[in-house]
Design a protein around this motif. Structure first.
Motif, PDB file in Angstrom:
ATOM      1  N   THR A   6      36.910  -7.393  41.397  1.00 12.11           N
ATOM      2  CA  THR A   6      37.322  -7.004  40.049  1.00 12.11           C
ATOM      3  C   THR A   6      37.173  -8.140  39.058  1.00 12.11           C
ATOM      4  O   THR A   6      37.249  -9.320  39.408  1.00 12.11           O
ATOM      5  N   THR A  32      39.042  -8.718  35.312  1.00  8.54           N
ATOM      6  CA  THR A  32      39.986  -8.211  34.316  1.00  8.54           C
ATOM      7  C   THR A  32      39.856  -9.029  33.043  1.00  8.54           C
ATOM      8  O   THR A  32      39.903 -10.258  33.084  1.00  8.54           O
ATOM      9  N   ARG A  59      43.573  -4.619  27.497  1.00  5.24           N
ATOM     10  CA  ARG A  59      43.317  -5.081  28.853  1.00  5.24           C
ATOM     11  C   ARG A  59      42.478  -4.036  29.571  1.00  5.24           C
ATOM     12  O   ARG A  59      42.817  -2.852  29.580  1.00  5.24           O
ATOM     13  N   THR A  67      39.852  -3.509  33.248  1.00  5.00           N
ATOM     14  CA  THR A  67      39.434  -4.060  34.537  1.00  5.00           C
ATOM     15  C   THR A  67      38.173  -3.362  35.001  1.00  5.00           C
ATOM     16  O   THR A  67      38.071  -2.138  34.938  1.00  5.00           O
TER      17      THR A  67
END
Length: 497
Positions: free
Chosen positions: A291, A293, A351, A353
């Protein structure tokens, strides 16, 4: 209707009387739910103004049409905006009852057409995207050849100028404009998921560090840009160079939204999902993921924005970084790479991801990001049907130390190979050429010269290359436009295989 309304009144006066005196005497629960009420009892007895906003011109036009039509409307659609900001669309059939020159009442049927309108809007958007895809694919080949010529010529010109030559500044402006054109083309192709990607096992830690380094060089110095990497490798099968560019563009988007100052964080991690996650706009199935982010300190996304954030040109337009294509480009690239993008509580902060499936790295192998260039040497057959591009590529490879045998077609390249008495180390070929294309050429040369390395180049889109069946799985590829340094570096990598 109490009291009955004289139909001899002026139309505008009739509209006012309808809003004031026309009351709902009976309905079912389905109609109440269309206006946000759980049961019919909540709206029975209310006047029309309670359901239709008198200040809304659309609602007044609806009642005005009812009057002018002789109190009979069939299949008329109007929009109703709810307090939460959502808009519903209704199709109504309304018939009035006239007795003794007075309107005494009306009855009708109303159908919620919101879902149908949404489907129609999605269909129009799909048609628009399809048209954009055709446009992007149609211009990409010729435009990328043109940009390759410009970028190569400018770099060779700068190498020939003295460090303080007055012409270097002009050359740099031309290079910047050409790179801007290349970036716009790349964004359009990424948006339409037509990019030609060269995915390889890549460590996201390395890519994020490179992206943050590029951001610190190119974005405003007042930004606090941080990279948070993991102690273990987060390996994903992606095109590392393209992912780096996408992250830099996303950083520019965030910088514009934050204004002066601000903090931007890019964090690499791993996630093991035991259950699926439904998010906006993508869906994640259970599995292991690498991932990235991205979090910034800009004001939170607008409530209800949701998936619209990933629409082209939604929100802030960027004068220097792609006019609002950053998030749409990110999603297009990630989905084409087999990953997903999730917005995490977009109403609470900025935010998101990116999830890529964990890639298996062969034991003892290195990621594409760990390899380093070696000295150039060897003999190369160069097959390119565009004369200007072929000439410049030949000059670049010769300057890098290669012996170059140039051909204007696949057939000519085969003839050169058969008559050349010495070893040939590599073939650099355009994928799509008149007559014999690069795919067939590479297969035939591998049969005649086992062990020859092959590098494909092309300005076409991924769709065109798939249709041509030119590229084998895992074939080395360099998309146009490219710089001389990129061409040499990619060929060096191919030669080391």
């Amino acid at each position: 209707m109490q009291p009955p309304m004289p139909i001899t009144l002026d139309a505008e006066d009739q509209v006012e009387r309808l809003l004031r005196d026309l009351r709902l005497v009976d309905c079912n629960d389905a109609l109440a739910e269309q206006y946000g009420f759980p049961r019919a009892e909540a709206i029975i007895g209310r006047n029309v103004a309670f359901l239709l906003d008198a200040s809304n011109p659309t609602h007044r036009d609806y009642l005005r049409a009812f009057v002018h039509s002789g109190y009979r409307l069939e299949g008329v659609e109007y929009a109703q905006r709810s307090p939460d900001g959502t808009t519903s669309h209704f199709v109504t059939h309304l018939v009035g009852t006239v007795r003794g020159g007075h309107l005494t009442g009306a009855w009708g049927v109303q159908v919620d057409a919101t879902a149908r309108r949404q489907l129609e809007q999605q269909s129009r958007q799909a048609e628009t995207v399809a048209a954009l895809n055709r446009l992007a694919g149609g211009v990409a080949h010729d435009f990328n050849n043109l940009l390759t010529t410009i970028l190569t010529s400018i770099e060779m010109l700068e190498d020939a100028l003295e460090p303080h030559h007055i012409g270097r500044q002009d050359a740099e402006e031309v290079r910047r404009a050409a790179r801007r054109g290349a970036e716009l083309t790349r964004q359009l192709l990424a948006l339409s998921q037509q990019q030609v990607l060269a995915p390889r096992p890549s460590d996201l830690n390395v890519i994020v560090r490179r992206a943050v380094s590029s951001m610190r060089r190119t974005l405003r110095p007042d930004l606090d840009i941080r990279a948070h990497t993991t102690s273990v490798r987060a390996i994903a099968n992606v095109d590392g160079e393209e992912l780096e560019q996408v992250l830099v563009t996303l950083g520019a988007f965030a910088a514009d939204a934050m204004g002066r100052g601000g903090q931007l964080d890019l964090q690499v991690g791993r996630a093991d999902l035991d259950a699926p996650i439904a998010g906006t706009p993508d869906y994640l199935s259970p599995g292991s993921y690498a991932t990235i982010t991205v979090t910034d300190s800009a004001p939170a996304f607008a409530p209800g924005a949701g998936a619209r954030l990933f629409e082209p040109f939604f929100g802030v337009e960027l004068p220097d970084t792609g006019s609002g294509l950053a998030l749409a480009t990110l999603r297009g690239f990630v989905r084409q790479s087999g990953g997903s993008v999730l917005l995490e509580s977009p109403e609470a902060g900025r935010r998101l991801t990116v999830y890529f499936p964990i890639a298996v790295l062969p034991s003892g192998d290195a990621t594409a990001d760990d390899r380093h260039a070696t000295a150039s040497s060897g003999t190369v057959i160069l097959a390119e049907d565009e004369p200007t591009v072929r000439l410049l590529m030949k000059r670049v490879l010769q300057r890098a130390g290669y012996v170059v045998l140039q051909a204007a077609s696949g057939e000519e390249a085969i003839e050169i190979s058969r008559t050349y008495p010495h070893e040939v180390d590599a073939l650099v070929t355009d994928v799509i050429m008149p007559g014999m294309g690069g795919g067939e050429l590479s297969r035939r040369l591998r049969q005649e010269r086992p062990g020859i390395r092959v590098l494909h180049v092309s300005g076409y889109t991924a769709g065109a290359l798939r249709l041509s069946e030119a590229l084998e799985d895992g074939a080395a590829f360099l998309p146009k436009p490219f710089t001389p340094k990129a061409l040499v570096a990619r060929l060096q990598e191919v030669m080391r295989r």
